[in-house]
Design an enzyme around this catalytic site. Structure first.
Site, short mmCIF file in Angstrom:
data_model
loop_
_atom_site.label_atom_id
_atom_site.label_comp_id
_atom_site.label_asym_id
_atom_site.label_seq_id
_atom_site.Cartn_x
_atom_site.Cartn_y
_atom_site.Cartn_z
N HIS A 222 0.79 -1.51 -0.53
CA HIS A 222 -0.03 -0.32 0.21
C HIS A 222 1.29 1.64 -0.36
CE1 HIS A 222 -2.03 -3.23 2.62
NE2 HIS A 222 -2.74 -2.95 1.56
N ARG B 120 -2.79 3.58 -5.08
CA ARG B 120 -3.83 3.64 -4.70
C ARG B 120 -4.67 5.11 -4.61
NH1 ARG B 120 -7.64 -1.00 -2.55
NH2 ARG B 120 -6.20 -2.62 -3.60
N ASP C 217 -19.55 20.56 10.51
CA ASP C 217 -21.18 20.57 10.20
C ASP C 217 -21.39 20.22 11.53
OD1 ASP C 217 -21.80 17.02 10.42
OD2 ASP C 217 -20.33 17.34 9.56
N GLU D 74 -12.37 7.75 12.31
CA GLU D 74 -10.71 7.18 12.98
C GLU D 74 -10.07 7.06 13.58
OE1 GLU D 74 -12.48 8.16 8.24
OE2 GLU D 74 -11.82 9.85 10.16
#
Length: 237
Positions: free
Chosen positions: A9, A48, A209, A186
Site C-alpha cells: 500500500h 491507490r 457540520d 478514524e
C-alpha cells in the site's frame, strides 16, 4: 530510516518518510498541504491514489499522507507507517460533526479521548475496557498553538463510529449526554495502533457540520477553517 522498505500500500521509491506525519483523510488535502506549506516536497506514495509527501516546514522534516475513510483504512496505513517505516508522531487532521450545544461551525476539536462503537480493540484480548487517549505531549503543543492563534478550540472526548447512516435515530443523543463533543470515523483506530506500538498520536478536527442543529459549512467556507487546522498541526513537527 526507510531504506528500500515498501508495502503493498505504500511504495516510497527511496523517498524518506519523516518521524512526524500529518494524516488527512482526503489524499487531495495531503497534496494541498505539500504544495502550500512544505519546502522541497517529494512524493513518496501514489498507490491507490493515496498520496504521500515529505518536505520541510520551518526547517523541520515532516510528511503528510491521506488515509481514506473509516477505521479499517486509517488502521492499515497507520500500522504500516509505524511498524514498517518508523513513524513516531502521527497527527490526524480531519472534519467532524459536532453534537454539543456550545460548539459552532469551524471550531477546532482536540481529541483527548476517542470513544468508539467499533470492535477493533478485540484483537488485543484485553481483560477489560481500554481508554483510547491522545499523546499528552502532542495535545499540549496543539492546544498552545491554537491558543496563540486565537482559535476557538475544544478539548475532550470524541466518538469514532463505524456507522455513517445509523438505523438508531437516538444514538447520537445518548453519546451527547455522555459529554462526547463530536463524531468522526478514524481516531480510535489510530490511538489503538499508537498505544500498542508505544508511539504518539493526536487527532485535530474542524467542525464541518453540527449534526443535531443541522448546520453545514460550504466547501468554500471550509477552506479557511481547514487552513487553521493545518497550521496548528504543522507546528507539532
Amino acid at each position: 530510516m526507510n531504506d528500500k522498505k515498501e508495502t503493498p500500500h505504500i511504495k516510497p521509491n527511496g523517498v524518506e518518510i519523516a518521524e512526524t506525519i500529518l494524516l488527512p483523510g482526503d489524499p487531495l488535502r495531503a497534496k494541498f498541504i505539500a504544495e502550500t506549506y512544505l519546502e522541497n516536497a517529494q512524493q513518496f506514495n501514489s498507490v491507490r491514489n493515496m498520496f504521500g509527501y515529505t518536505g520541510t516546514y520551518k526547517g523541520k522534516k515532516i510528511s503528510v499522507m491521506g488515509t481514506g475513510m473509516g477505521m479499517p483504512s486509517m488502521s492499515l496505513y497507520s500500522w504500516e507507517l509505524i511498524h514498517i517505516f518508523g513513524v513516531k508522531n502521527l497527527i490526524r487532521i480531519g472534519t467532524c460533526g459536532a453534537i454539543q450545544d456550545h460548539m459552532n461551525l469551524y471550531d477546532l476539536v482536540l481529541a483527548m479521548g476517542a470513544s468508539t462503537d467499533s470492535r477493533y480493540v478485540h484483537q488485543y484480548n484485553l481483560p477489560g475496557e481500554f481508554a483510547n487517549i491522545a499523546s499528552f505531549e502532542l495535545l499540549d503543543k496543539a492546544k498552545k498553538a491554537a491558543d496563540q492563534k486565537g482559535l476557538p478550540v475544544h478539548v475532550g472526548n470524541i466518538l469514532t463510529s463505524d456507522i455513517f447512516y445509523n438505523a438508531d435515530p437516538t444514538a447520537l443523543e445518548k453519546w451527547q449526554k455522555m459529554g462526547i463533543l463530536s463524531v468522526e470515523m478514524e481516531t480510535a483506530g489510530l490511538y489503538l495502533n499508537a498505544a500498542y506500538a508505544g508511539v504518539n498520536a493526536l487527532t485535530i478536527l474542524t467542525v464541518s457540520d453540527h449534526i443535531l442543529r443541522r448546520e453545514q459549512t460550504t466547501p468554500e467556507e471550509r477552506q479557511t477553517a481547514f487552513t487553521n487546522m493545518m497550521e496548528v498541526a504543522l507546528e507539532l513537527a
